[in-house]
Enzyme design. Structure first.
Site, PDB file in Angstrom:
ATOM      1  N   ASN A  16     -36.536 -12.969  31.100  1.00 34.83           N
ATOM      2  CA  ASN A  16     -36.443 -14.087  32.039  1.00 34.83           C
ATOM      3  C   ASN A  16     -35.634 -13.665  33.252  1.00 34.83           C
ATOM      4  O   ASN A  16     -34.462 -13.335  33.099  1.00 34.83           O
ATOM      5  CB  ASN A  16     -35.754 -15.268  31.332  1.00 34.83           C
ATOM      6  CG  ASN A  16     -35.611 -16.476  32.239  1.00 34.83           C
ATOM      7  OD1 ASN A  16     -35.920 -16.419  33.421  1.00 34.83           O
ATOM      8  ND2 ASN A  16     -35.109 -17.558  31.686  1.00 34.83           N
ATOM      9  N   HIS A  46     -24.561  -7.837  36.473  1.00 34.04           N
ATOM     10  CA  HIS A  46     -25.294  -8.734  35.576  1.00 34.04           C
ATOM     11  C   HIS A  46     -25.393  -8.158  34.164  1.00 34.04           C
ATOM     12  O   HIS A  46     -26.431  -7.634  33.765  1.00 34.04           O
ATOM     13  CB  HIS A  46     -26.702  -8.944  36.163  1.00 34.04           C
ATOM     14  CG  HIS A  46     -27.367 -10.188  35.704  1.00 34.04           C
ATOM     15  ND1 HIS A  46     -28.145 -10.952  36.517  1.00 34.04           N
ATOM     16  CD2 HIS A  46     -27.377 -10.810  34.509  1.00 34.04           C
ATOM     17  CE1 HIS A  46     -28.612 -11.995  35.850  1.00 34.04           C
ATOM     18  NE2 HIS A  46     -28.160 -11.925  34.612  1.00 34.04           N
ATOM     19  N   HIS A  50     -24.813  -8.958  30.023  1.00 34.34           N
ATOM     20  CA  HIS A  50     -24.510  -9.900  28.933  1.00 34.34           C
ATOM     21  C   HIS A  50     -23.827  -9.105  27.825  1.00 34.34           C
ATOM     22  O   HIS A  50     -24.472  -8.312  27.138  1.00 34.34           O
ATOM     23  CB  HIS A  50     -25.798 -10.550  28.416  1.00 34.34           C
ATOM     24  CG  HIS A  50     -26.472 -11.396  29.440  1.00 34.34           C
ATOM     25  ND1 HIS A  50     -26.134 -12.719  29.657  1.00 34.34           N
ATOM     26  CD2 HIS A  50     -27.448 -11.112  30.339  1.00 34.34           C
ATOM     27  CE1 HIS A  50     -26.893 -13.210  30.630  1.00 34.34           C
ATOM     28  NE2 HIS A  50     -27.689 -12.257  31.065  1.00 34.34           N
ATOM     29  N   LEU A  51     -22.543  -9.326  27.668  1.00 30.78           N
ATOM     30  CA  LEU A  51     -21.787  -8.554  26.672  1.00 30.78           C
ATOM     31  C   LEU A  51     -21.662  -9.315  25.357  1.00 30.78           C
ATOM     32  O   LEU A  51     -21.175  -8.774  24.370  1.00 30.78           O
ATOM     33  CB  LEU A  51     -20.414  -8.170  27.236  1.00 30.78           C
ATOM     34  CG  LEU A  51     -20.479  -7.330  28.519  1.00 30.78           C
ATOM     35  CD1 LEU A  51     -19.080  -7.000  29.025  1.00 30.78           C
ATOM     36  CD2 LEU A  51     -21.287  -6.056  28.312  1.00 30.78           C
ATOM     37  N   ARG A  52     -22.104 -10.584  25.359  1.00 31.03           N
ATOM     38  CA  ARG A  52     -22.285 -11.381  24.118  1.00 31.03           C
ATOM     39  C   ARG A  52     -21.001 -11.752  23.386  1.00 31.03           C
ATOM     40  O   ARG A  52     -21.077 -12.413  22.356  1.00 31.03           O
ATOM     41  CB  ARG A  52     -23.224 -10.660  23.135  1.00 31.03           C
ATOM     42  CG  ARG A  52     -24.596 -10.359  23.690  1.00 31.03           C
ATOM     43  CD  ARG A  52     -25.402 -11.611  23.929  1.00 31.03           C
ATOM     44  NE  ARG A  52     -26.789 -11.305  24.278  1.00 31.03           N
ATOM     45  CZ  ARG A  52     -27.455 -11.913  25.246  1.00 31.03           C
ATOM     46  NH1 ARG A  52     -26.870 -12.875  25.968  1.00 31.03           N
ATOM     47  NH2 ARG A  52     -28.704 -11.602  25.504  1.00 31.03           N
ATOM     48  N   ASP A  66     -29.136  -6.947  34.137  1.00 28.37           N
ATOM     49  CA  ASP A  66     -29.444  -8.064  33.236  1.00 28.37           C
ATOM     50  C   ASP A  66     -29.514  -7.558  31.791  1.00 28.37           C
ATOM     51  O   ASP A  66     -30.352  -7.994  31.001  1.00 28.37           O
ATOM     52  CB  ASP A  66     -30.735  -8.789  33.635  1.00 28.37           C
ATOM     53  CG  ASP A  66     -30.816 -10.184  32.995  1.00 28.37           C
ATOM     54  OD1 ASP A  66     -29.877 -10.567  32.253  1.00 28.37           O
ATOM     55  OD2 ASP A  66     -31.815 -10.884  33.234  1.00 28.37           O
ATOM     56  N   ASN A 122     -22.653 -16.752  29.673  1.00 32.32           N
ATOM     57  CA  ASN A 122     -23.339 -17.504  28.609  1.00 32.32           C
ATOM     58  C   ASN A 122     -22.903 -17.029  27.220  1.00 32.32           C
ATOM     59  O   ASN A 122     -23.704 -16.663  26.382  1.00 32.32           O
ATOM     60  CB  ASN A 122     -24.861 -17.421  28.759  1.00 32.32           C
ATOM     61  CG  ASN A 122     -25.379 -15.997  28.719  1.00 32.32           C
ATOM     62  OD1 ASN A 122     -24.670 -15.062  29.057  1.00 32.32           O
ATOM     63  ND2 ASN A 122     -26.614 -15.834  28.289  1.00 32.32           N
TER      64      ASN A 122
END
Lengths: 311, 426
Positions: free
Chosen positions: B276, B58, B60-62, B303, B92
């Site tokens: 979140n 999980h 997020h590497l953006r 995350d 995302n």
């Protein structure tokens, strides 16, 4: 005291001291020329990101009566609308040489967040549904004035309405209990926070049960959007269950005081004209706003020595 | 031919036990485990655990879209410093990972950085809008094995049912961020006494639990494989425990921050603690830890959610949720997780490698002929986060000022050291 952001932060002693100082300010306000040089050379910036009439005007009046210079930040014509961040806005105004910020913002916690970006004192004039400490000071002062008591030991204060979304309620619950009052909250469960078991309050869902034993009946404003959000079915139903009607006024104790922080929703929580209530303090709440805010500004910014002279 | 590497003097930790020995690596593989081995590069591992590289389910590497917060390269470097050799990249991005073109781009950027295996996940629905299915078969042919709309749970139960049925046919896993959106409108923090005091809209536990329950029942009727992302409540753990008892093909993860930080931190008004799902109560933390001990929760996933400083300088209600995790995961887990080292490694490496279906290359035993994806860490070293020294482009770590225990010393990815003595090598 460097900042005034919550009643909790202020503490019972701080609260009592400010109320005492307010007496001096009230005396100044009785003079033919209600102005003293106490804060000459100091600059107070009001930073209102949310609409306000009485709070902003009473702060500005208070600052002027203490001879401070005032800056008013108007969000609708400011660089905030060009995308300037809160941090840059605060830093920019700080650079102009400001001693205190009076801040109102729709978001909880802003008065604490901006502390890291300015050396100025911060006065919370309302942050979201969290705190509105000067309103609580005004209300405590107004009750003291009406009852000629210093503390509220044994006093039964009932707060009615939208507790969940009310910063006035959160500050007042803290302040009233600090001074010894017994606080009862009256609201439908949908307008109460999810869990108040740790608050020093009683909860009752039936206004008629508590009116006869209340020394102070504190009515809160109900915003009409609470209906569309499903907190109450209709304003009419709310008003029947929780509004102050002529019939309910008749069940008040003779000595009972009625308060409202304004602005009132006539026909919703107030189904009567306040002037029909014998002991309505609503006008005193507004009148005392200036004295209380003078006390706060003087306490945060004053040197303590020059309260007496003429401006 | 690449230089040979030897890891000297450490304790090898495998699923079947521990062994004090050196590990020699050549050409992307472990070639020998034994005493007194020699090689071109010698890495000291005395006092350290030598085990398989970590796998994050999980991250997020953006990239693409929010390179101001993180890039695949900087995120990979943060991962390597945290002992990771594989990261599942969350979808995302902007554009989202719902087309083969974006999937290929993410994978290629990962290869270009060359610090970890970047494993792109795919969206369940087009644009993560929760309306129509993403081309899951095409994405699956492009190598995607793990699908999620992370951040948005798929709200429509009928669509989620179809997604699970379709996924079963493809043999891929769907992962859900469980949150019934109607119950969390405007929510900033967990619904609790602290949110009562702060006057912030609360995030009820049931918003998560309702969707956990719904999806468990959808798995029961579809037979698809499902993974539950970042569980945060005690009741969610109970639901997953019961479902596993029924033999359903589900797995679950928890984040390091949901094991270590509580909701009361929001009273600091610092948006760094907004996340979140939100930070929860100490009772929830206890239940999550029990879930790790009895195998209800299979993995610890970070995350990792970088945000530029200006975004985290917004008000509590406006600031985006999320916190950094890759560089601190091990230190947080060993300091706060109440876990045996072996269990921590299982949760950080062996189990997630299986869930992400990369266990052909990651989460392997340290023994001859195995791929050389290795993490060497000192389980006792106490340290604290220095924001200036983070490899991540962002600085939204909630662990500043907290003492962590356990630090990665060396990381080897495909036979090459990416981290030596806590320093990234490229």
């Amino acid at each position: 005291m460097k900042h005034l952001r919550s009643i909790d932060e202020l503490g019972a002693n701080g609260l009592l001291q400010l109320l005492q100082l307010t007496d001096h300010m009230a005396e100044i306000n009785q003079r033919p020329v209600p102005k003293v040089p106490a804060l000459r050379g100091r600059t107070v910036a009001s930073l209102f990101f949310e609409d306000s009439t009485r709070t902003r005007l009473s702060f500005e009046t208070a600052a002027k009566r203490l001879s401070a210079d005032t800056l008013t930040f108007n969000v609708s014509t400011s660089s905030v609308n060009k995308g300037e961040s809160l941090r840059d806005t605060v830093a920019t105004i700080t650079d102009m040489g400001v001693d205190a910020f009076v801040v109102r913002h729709k978001s909880v916690g802003i008065p604490w967040q901006i502390e890291q970006w300015t050396k100025a004192s911060i006065i919370n004039a309302g942050d979201g549904a969290h705190q509105h400490p000067t309103q609580a000071l005004v209300d405590c002062y107004t009750i003291r004035e009406a009852t000629h008591t210093t503390r509220f030991d044994g006093m039964q204060i009932t707060i009615v309405g939208d507790i969940k979304h009310s910063r006035v309620a959160r500050s007042n619950i803290q302040a009233f209990s600090m001074l010894g009052a017994k606080v009862t909250l009256v609201a439908p469960p949908t307008l109460l926070p999810p869990d108040v078991s740790h608050w020093p309050v009683e909860v009752n869902h039936h206004l008629d049960e508590v009116i006869p034993t209340s020394d102070v009946l504190y009515m809160l404003r109900l915003q009409s959007e609470r209906m569309s959000q499903g907190h109450v079915p209709t304003l009419r139903e709310y008003s029947e269950q929780y509004g102050l009607t002529q019939k309910r006024v008749a069940t008040l104790r003779d000595s009972a005081l009625v308060m409202h922080p304004g602005p009132m929703n006539r026909g919703v929580e107030m189904q009567i004209d306040p002037s029909d209530v014998k002991n309505s303090l609503i006008h005193r709440q507004v009148a005392n706003g200036v004295s209380v805010r003078m006390a706060v500004l003087f306490d945060l910014l004053g040197s303590g020595a020059n309260l007496g002279g003429q401006a | 031919m690449s230089k040979s590497v030897v890891i000297k003097g450490g304790t090898i930790l495998n699923q079947d036990g521990e062994l004090r020995a050196d590990v020699k690596i050549e050409n992307e593989k472990i070639i020998e485990v034994g005493k007194n081995l020699k090689a071109d590069i010698e890495l000291d591992a005395s006092g350290c655990i030598v085990t398989s590289g970590f796998v994050d389910l999980h991250a997020h590497l953006r990239e693409p879209g929010k390179e101001e917060a993180e890039t695949i390269e900087t995120g990979s470097r943060a991962g390597a410093l945290g002992g990771y050799t594989a990261l599942v990249a969350m979808p995302n991005t902007d554009p989202p990972q719902d087309s083969v073109a974006v999937i290929d781009f993410v994978r290629e950027q990962g290869k270009r950085a060359g610090l970890v295996d970047v494993i792109p996940s795919g969206c369940i629905t087009l644009g993560r809008q929760g309306e129509t299915l993403a081309p899951m078969a095409e994405l699956s042919q492009a190598g995607v094995k793990f699908f999620t709309d992370d951040g948005f749970g798929v709200q429509d139960a009928s669509l989620m049912r179809r997604a699970l049925e379709y996924a079963r046919g493809l043999g891929v896993t769907l992962a859900q961020h469980c949150e019934v959106a109607e119950l969390t409108k405007g929510a900033v923090m967990s619904e609790c006494q602290c949110c009562t005091d702060l006057g912030l809209p609360g995030w009820p536990a049931i918003a998560e639990e309702l969707m956990v329950f719904r999806d468990i029942e959808l798995v029961r009727i579809t037979g698809a494989t499902m993974h539950f992302l970042h569980l945060s409540t005690a009741r969610s753990v109970e639901l997953v425990r019961a479902a596993k008892r029924d033999g359903l093909p589900i797995t679950a993860e928890v984040t390091p921050h949901h094991l270590s930080l509580t909701q009361e931190l929001m009273a600091s008004y610092d948006p760094v603690y907004k996340v979140n799902p939100p930070l929860r109560s100490i009772e929830d933390i206890r239940a999550l830890k029990l879930g790790l001990l009895d195998g209800t929760i299979d993995a610890i996933a970070t995350d990792h959610a970088p945000h530029p400083r200006r975004d985290k300088e917004m008000s509590l209600d406006m600031a985006p949720p999320g916190m950094l995790g890759l560089e601190t995961a091990l230190g947080v887990v060993l300091a706060f997780g109440d876990l045996e080292i072996k269990d921590a490694v299982a949760l950080l490496s062996w189990n997630p490698a299986r869930i992400a279906k990369v266990d052909n290359a990651h989460g392997r035993p340290i023994s001859a002929t195995e791929p050389a994806n290795i993490c060497v860490f000192d389980p006792e070293l106490s340290w604290s986060v220095d924001l200036q020294r983070l490899a991540s482009k962002s600085t939204n770590s909630p662990y500043v000022g907290r003492t962590l225990r356990g630090k990665v010393r060396h990381t080897i990815f495909k036979g090459t050291p990416t981290v030596i003595d806590g320093q990234a090598q490229k």
